[in-house]
Design a protein around this motif. Sequence first.
Motif, PDB file in Angstrom:
ATOM      1  N   PHE A 166      78.003  56.682   2.595  1.00 14.34           N
ATOM      2  CA  PHE A 166      76.446  57.756   2.097  1.00 14.34           C
ATOM      3  C   PHE A 166      75.940  57.580   0.654  1.00 14.34           C
ATOM      4  O   PHE A 166      75.660  57.264  -0.003  1.00 14.34           O
TER       5      PHE A 166
ATOM      6  N   HIS B 181      84.743  62.544   8.544  1.00 14.60           N
ATOM      7  CA  HIS B 181      83.697  63.020   7.770  1.00 14.60           C
ATOM      8  C   HIS B 181      83.553  62.520   6.007  1.00 14.60           C
ATOM      9  O   HIS B 181      83.163  62.430   4.928  1.00 14.60           O
ATOM     10  N   ALA B 182      85.416  61.920   5.703  1.00 13.41           N
ATOM     11  CA  ALA B 182      85.652  61.644   4.255  1.00 13.41           C
ATOM     12  C   ALA B 182      85.041  60.022   4.373  1.00 13.41           C
ATOM     13  O   ALA B 182      84.182  59.790   2.998  1.00 13.41           O
TER      14      ALA B 182
ATOM     15  N   PHE C 277      87.869  64.580  -1.278  1.00 11.03           N
ATOM     16  CA  PHE C 277      87.124  64.169   0.281  1.00 11.03           C
ATOM     17  C   PHE C 277      87.245  65.276   1.091  1.00 11.03           C
ATOM     18  O   PHE C 277      86.880  65.109   2.726  1.00 11.03           O
TER      19      PHE C 277
ATOM     20  N   PHE D  19      84.941  68.465  -0.386  1.00  9.64           N
ATOM     21  CA  PHE D  19      83.854  67.469  -0.749  1.00  9.64           C
ATOM     22  C   PHE D  19      83.527  68.485  -2.354  1.00  9.64           C
ATOM     23  O   PHE D  19      82.111  68.279  -2.786  1.00  9.64           O
TER      24      PHE D  19
ATOM     25  N   ASN E 114      78.616  67.143  -5.008  1.00 10.97           N
ATOM     26  CA  ASN E 114      79.564  66.790  -4.020  1.00 10.97           C
ATOM     27  C   ASN E 114      79.325  65.046  -3.638  1.00 10.97           C
ATOM     28  O   ASN E 114      79.929  65.014  -2.659  1.00 10.97           O
TER      29      ASN E 114
ATOM     30  N   VAL F 230      77.223  63.504  -2.350  1.00 11.89           N
ATOM     31  CA  VAL F 230      76.435  62.473  -2.092  1.00 11.89           C
ATOM     32  C   VAL F 230      74.641  63.508  -2.486  1.00 11.89           C
ATOM     33  O   VAL F 230      73.600  63.304  -2.345  1.00 11.89           O
ATOM     34  N   SER F 231      74.979  65.417  -2.427  1.00 15.65           N
ATOM     35  CA  SER F 231      73.339  65.978  -2.730  1.00 15.65           C
ATOM     36  C   SER F 231      72.640  65.510  -4.121  1.00 15.65           C
ATOM     37  O   SER F 231      73.591  64.695  -5.425  1.00 15.65           O
ATOM     38  N   PRO F 232      71.484  65.694  -3.708  1.00 16.82           N
ATOM     39  CA  PRO F 232      70.684  65.445  -4.748  1.00 16.82           C
ATOM     40  C   PRO F 232      71.074  66.362  -5.702  1.00 16.82           C
ATOM     41  O   PRO F 232      71.141  66.026  -7.218  1.00 16.82           O
TER      42      PRO F 232
ATOM     43  N   ARG G 267      72.654  70.355   4.228  1.00 18.86           N
ATOM     44  CA  ARG G 267      72.634  71.170   3.182  1.00 18.86           C
ATOM     45  C   ARG G 267      72.813  70.348   2.005  1.00 18.86           C
ATOM     46  O   ARG G 267      72.277  70.023   0.780  1.00 18.86           O
ATOM     47  N   SER G 268      73.733  69.038   2.123  1.00 17.57           N
ATOM     48  CA  SER G 268      73.988  67.752   0.752  1.00 17.57           C
ATOM     49  C   SER G 268      72.548  66.461   1.263  1.00 17.57           C
ATOM     50  O   SER G 268      72.825  65.353   0.688  1.00 17.57           O
ATOM     51  N   GLY G 269      71.707  66.725   2.363  1.00 24.07           N
ATOM     52  CA  GLY G 269      71.083  66.111   2.457  1.00 24.07           C
ATOM     53  C   GLY G 269      71.513  64.379   2.837  1.00 24.07           C
ATOM     54  O   GLY G 269      70.552  63.538   3.267  1.00 24.07           O
ATOM     55  N   MET G 270      72.481  64.712   3.623  1.00 23.78           N
ATOM     56  CA  MET G 270      72.677  63.379   4.198  1.00 23.78           C
ATOM     57  C   MET G 270      72.450  62.886   5.622  1.00 23.78           C
ATOM     58  O   MET G 270      72.369  62.190   6.819  1.00 23.78           O
TER      59      MET G 270
ATOM     60  N   GLN H 151      81.404  60.234   4.497  1.00 23.77           N
ATOM     61  CA  GLN H 151      80.348  60.893   2.233  1.00 23.77           C
ATOM     62  C   GLN H 151      80.535  59.788   1.612  1.00 23.77           C
ATOM     63  O   GLN H 151      79.908  59.259   0.877  1.00 23.77           O
TER      64      GLN H 151
ATOM     65  N   VAL I  27      77.326  71.564   5.495  1.00 25.17           N
ATOM     66  CA  VAL I  27      77.814  71.138   4.407  1.00 25.17           C
ATOM     67  C   VAL I  27      76.983  69.054   4.925  1.00 25.17           C
ATOM     68  O   VAL I  27      76.301  69.737   3.545  1.00 25.17           O
ATOM     69  N   PHE I  28      77.151  68.700   5.404  1.00 24.72           N
ATOM     70  CA  PHE I  28      76.378  67.211   5.411  1.00 24.72           C
ATOM     71  C   PHE I  28      74.422  67.934   5.321  1.00 24.72           C
ATOM     72  O   PHE I  28      73.933  67.090   4.642  1.00 24.72           O
TER      73      PHE I  28
END
Lengths: 443, 291
Positions: free
Chosen positions: A102, A95-96, B254, B257, B41, B43-45, A123-126, A99, A120-121
């Motif tokens: 990305f 995961h780290a 990490f 996040f 976090n 990466v988030s917009p 919702r972060s748009g990943m 992230q 969490v992934f």
Amino acid sequence: MARKTMTAAMSILLSAALAACGTGGDNKGTAEAEGGSNAAAAGSAASEGKITIRYWYAFGDKIEEAKQHLVKEFNASQDRIEVVAEHQGNYDDLHAKVQAAFAAGHAPAVTDLEIASTGVFARSGMLEELTAYADRDKDQLQLDDFNPGLMGNAYVDGKLYGLPFMRSTPILYKNVTMLKDAGLDPQGPKTWDELEQYARVLKEKGKNGMTVPADIWFYEALVAQSGGRMLSEDGKKAAFNSPEGVAPVEFWKKLVAEGLIKIPVGDEAGATADKDWANQLSAFKFGSTAGVTGSLEIAKGNGFELETAFMPANKSYGVPTGGCQLVITSKSSGEEKEAAWEFLKWMTSKENTIYQHKHVGYLPTRVSAVQSEELQTHFKEYPQFKVAVDQLQYARPRPMENGYPEVARIVRTAIEKAILDPKTTPQAAMDDAAKKADKLLSK
Amino acid sequence: MTTAWDKLRPYGMVAPAILVFSLFFIYPIFYMIYLSLFDWNFVSPDKAFVGLANFRELLADEDFRKVLGNTSLYTALVVSLTTGISLLLALWLNRSGWFHGFVQGAIFTPHIISLVSISLLWSWLMDPEYGLLNGILGWAGIGGLPWLSHPDTALLSLVLVAVWKGIGYNALVFIAGLQSIPADIYEAASLDRSRPLTTFRRLTLPMLSPTIFFLVVINMIGSFQVFETIAIMTGGGPVNATNTLVYYIYEYGFRFFKIGYASAAGVILLLIVGVLTLLYFRLLSAKVHYR
């Protein structure tokens, strides 16, 4: 003199650069054949009709064998897509790294994702939303063939983000030889009370009932067995300081105090539990169903008989599901996403879920796979594999709130404190943890 | 005749160093300070500016205070034990002979082994059930210790590993320091019939003070940033007993996040190490004897 050196240096640099371009142009084929894993190679390969995508996965040993094998088969099965599989450590490491990759604009097109982190992934748009893909290919995909018990973590806010891949539940591993030697019925223990009685008898024989780390996943199971939940319905509040959430901690604390079970703490706790069980110091261990094949080999090597069973019930049976699903990252190109989707469909097909189940022990994710002739025969021969499948009816999804990884850390610390510190009651420890968790969850 | 190139040359020469330094040291520091003001976090917009909220939250967090306490205790123990033991060793080893050479080589060996290997090795040695250490203690009739698996002993176990790894290098530097002290001063001292302890206190120690000062500073900075042993041996547990500043930053960055929050903790680490270093240079330099 100095100027001459400069000119020489410049011309060397320039010719090197030109040479590099030349190779880039001529050798597209080689880069592809070698499975060039960088984006440039993927891009140039695409222009010739074959696309290279990267797939990051977790864990080694049997799990890695199965994943590598599947990727190899996929690459051989068609000539449009080349998947390069890369090992990235355990789920946390993976995961780290995803992230970080990305953020650097260099994420793999496909990755394993531990189910509780889907929230969490996503919702972060990943992650790429898969609803439309699944709709388009619904005849081929057969989304409702997946075991409904495994789909809870595939959706975030009603949108599909992942396909169940190597999924699990925790189960009870029993050393039946030790139980028989102690004059205990190898069918049990089916409840917490029986577990306690068994441990008492084993203690008289100088053995330890069970070595179990205060792992969040096992704790989630014991809370479910007591009829409780980790978080409130809306995920905004902690619910583990309810009587149902405190009961597991009280149970563990009592058994540890009487010397009936061992709860090792610290980073090596899980390894210690496995070692105690493998060396026949403890009769029971909790573990993922992913360990069935490996544990059968250990039992055979150390000369004891292994059975698996549901985790013992308190008010009822209950377990969280676990393991990983396959997801597509959102910054990949359209072509890469299409290729990745092909790969996802293939990896989660009926045939391949049967393969990974037999090779590792993870759940067969599809109902049609469970009903297949092949698995029904397999279950008859090795009933140890069937337990997790049957237990799935008592399974529930894991919480997916953004703050949950941190909440899990807080809960584990609180449990360890309650068990190690005689002055801390389980209720006080869990109340304290709930207060901290509420602050995180209410955001 | 000076050309433009002659004037520019020094800048050209230092440019690579400056570039690397700016890119990998200066820029990250400022970026970290910038990030510490956000709730993000990575990466988030949506990247929300929160001002000093991360710092307020950090200072209000009792776990963070515990982490600061652990780190300080760890640093104090490692620095004092490493420096003290290696000074004694250096005094003993500062002579020729095959045996002394062998001992010096032996205690230096841990320094060249990767800390990750050392961590794995020691977690096996310290295993409460199967480890060699408890085997020896049990055989000696003392009974085993819980080592890394109990909050009371976990941090001390990590100190033991750090000291074990550190003394070889420290002793080597001390020996070099001892050998650079001119022999004629000792000759004069012995002519004056100075007792050995007095010689040590009034002569060796002051002459060695630059070395001591150097080692204390680098050991302190190193210990404040301890990470590998914790990541591999304890994961910060049990019950946060071995959670230290850098591991805390890593976990928040990490695992959970929360890059803004982690950066805020990073800024605090930077401040602490910076202030301590300054303090040492200001206060101790007055007492350090430079020839």
